[in-house]
Design a protein around this motif. Sequence first.
Motif, short mmCIF file in Angstrom:
data_model
loop_
_atom_site.label_atom_id
_atom_site.label_comp_id
_atom_site.label_asym_id
_atom_site.label_seq_id
_atom_site.Cartn_x
_atom_site.Cartn_y
_atom_site.Cartn_z
N ARG A 195 -4.86 1.97 1.04
CA ARG A 195 -5.13 1.42 -0.29
C ARG A 195 -4.53 2.35 -1.33
O ARG A 195 -4.78 3.55 -1.32
N LEU A 196 -3.73 1.77 -2.21
CA LEU A 196 -3.13 2.55 -3.29
C LEU A 196 -3.55 1.93 -4.60
O LEU A 196 -3.66 0.69 -4.70
N LYS A 197 -3.79 2.77 -5.59
CA LYS A 197 -4.03 2.23 -6.93
C LYS A 197 -2.73 2.35 -7.70
O LYS A 197 -2.22 3.45 -7.94
N ILE A 198 -2.17 1.19 -8.04
CA ILE A 198 -0.86 1.16 -8.70
C ILE A 198 -0.97 0.36 -9.99
O ILE A 198 -1.36 -0.80 -9.99
N ASN A 199 -0.66 1.01 -11.08
CA ASN A 199 -0.71 0.37 -12.39
C ASN A 199 -2.05 -0.32 -12.63
O ASN A 199 -2.13 -1.45 -13.12
N GLY A 200 -3.12 0.37 -12.21
CA GLY A 200 -4.47 -0.11 -12.48
C GLY A 200 -5.02 -1.09 -11.46
O GLY A 200 -6.17 -1.51 -11.57
N GLU A 201 -4.22 -1.45 -10.47
CA GLU A 201 -4.69 -2.41 -9.47
C GLU A 201 -4.73 -1.79 -8.09
O GLU A 201 -3.84 -1.02 -7.72
N GLN A 202 -5.75 -2.15 -7.31
CA GLN A 202 -5.83 -1.70 -5.92
C GLN A 202 -4.90 -2.57 -5.08
O GLN A 202 -4.95 -3.79 -5.15
N VAL A 203 -4.05 -1.91 -4.30
CA VAL A 203 -3.09 -2.64 -3.47
C VAL A 203 -3.24 -2.13 -2.03
O VAL A 203 -3.24 -0.91 -1.81
N ALA A 204 -3.35 -3.03 -1.08
CA ALA A 204 -3.42 -2.64 0.34
C ALA A 204 -2.02 -2.74 0.92
O ALA A 204 -1.38 -3.78 0.83
N VAL A 205 -1.54 -1.63 1.50
CA VAL A 205 -0.17 -1.60 2.02
C VAL A 205 -0.18 -1.06 3.43
O VAL A 205 -0.85 -0.07 3.73
N ASP A 206 0.59 -1.71 4.30
CA ASP A 206 0.73 -1.24 5.67
C ASP A 206 1.85 -0.20 5.70
O ASP A 206 3.00 -0.51 5.97
N VAL A 236 7.88 2.20 -0.60
CA VAL A 236 6.71 1.30 -0.61
C VAL A 236 6.66 0.52 -1.93
O VAL A 236 6.45 -0.70 -1.92
N LEU A 237 6.87 1.22 -3.03
CA LEU A 237 6.81 0.54 -4.33
C LEU A 237 7.86 -0.57 -4.40
O LEU A 237 7.57 -1.69 -4.83
N ARG A 238 9.07 -0.26 -3.98
CA ARG A 238 10.16 -1.22 -4.12
C ARG A 238 10.10 -2.34 -3.08
O ARG A 238 10.23 -3.52 -3.41
N GLU A 239 9.90 -1.95 -1.83
CA GLU A 239 10.08 -2.92 -0.75
C GLU A 239 8.81 -3.66 -0.35
O GLU A 239 8.88 -4.76 0.16
N ARG A 240 7.67 -3.05 -0.59
CA ARG A 240 6.43 -3.73 -0.17
C ARG A 240 5.65 -4.28 -1.35
O ARG A 240 4.97 -5.29 -1.23
N VAL A 241 5.73 -3.57 -2.47
CA VAL A 241 4.93 -4.01 -3.62
C VAL A 241 5.80 -4.78 -4.62
O VAL A 241 5.29 -5.46 -5.50
N GLY A 242 7.13 -4.68 -4.47
CA GLY A 242 8.02 -5.45 -5.34
C GLY A 242 8.24 -4.85 -6.71
O GLY A 242 8.72 -5.54 -7.62
N LEU A 243 7.90 -3.56 -6.86
CA LEU A 243 8.11 -2.89 -8.15
C LEU A 243 9.46 -2.18 -8.12
O LEU A 243 9.55 -0.98 -7.85
N THR A 244 10.50 -2.92 -8.41
CA THR A 244 11.87 -2.41 -8.25
C THR A 244 12.38 -1.65 -9.47
O THR A 244 13.54 -1.22 -9.49
N ALA A 297 4.12 8.13 1.18
CA ALA A 297 3.12 7.22 0.61
C ALA A 297 1.75 7.43 1.24
O ALA A 297 0.73 7.29 0.58
N ALA A 298 1.77 7.81 2.51
CA ALA A 298 0.50 7.97 3.23
C ALA A 298 -0.34 9.11 2.65
O ALA A 298 -1.55 9.16 2.87
N LEU A 299 0.29 10.02 1.92
CA LEU A 299 -0.43 11.18 1.37
C LEU A 299 -0.82 11.00 -0.09
O LEU A 299 -1.38 11.91 -0.70
#
Length: 156
Positions: A3-14, A24-32, A62-64
């Motif tokens: 679980r990452l908190k990104i721009n105020g939102e909790q996001v679950a990422v594998d 992770v930001l670009r390819e999984r969360v779409g924040l390019t 990202a895991a850290l």
Amino acid sequence: MQRLKINGEQVAVDVQGAESLAAVLRERVGLTGTKIACERGECGACTVLVDGRATMSCIQPAALVDGEVETIEGLAEEIRDLREEFADRGAFQCGFCTPGQLVRATALLREEAGRAGLDPEVVRHQMSGNICRCTGYQAIVAAVVEVAERRAGVGV
Ligand code: FES
Ligand code: FES
């Protein structure tokens, strides 16, 4: 699943193995908006904030990540004045480095909030990890100084 908190939102990422925060930001969360160039922590294109600290996300596993991540997308409103100043002064050409420059400048402007008289040499030094091959830095530094002064209530 992380679980990452990104721009105020909790996001679950594998997150896979040593995958970088930038990937992770670009390819999984779409924040390019976060760019990847050197992938060695040498150019600053991938700069994001983690708990307010400017962080080279290409060398940050990202895991850290254990703090709140802010990307250029999340900062857009806060730095409207800085974006406008960059545009007015021609502080970018190809624009590839610009998200990283703006994010790094955000950390600096937060640190300097309310203080007038930001020294251009301080800006130059603090932003020296953000490489721009187009502009020569003059306009970038001037834009940051101008916004710092304006936010401090001092006209330049
Ligand atoms: S891409 Fe991260 S520092 Fe260059
Ligand atoms: S505007 Fe092109 S690298 Fe900075």
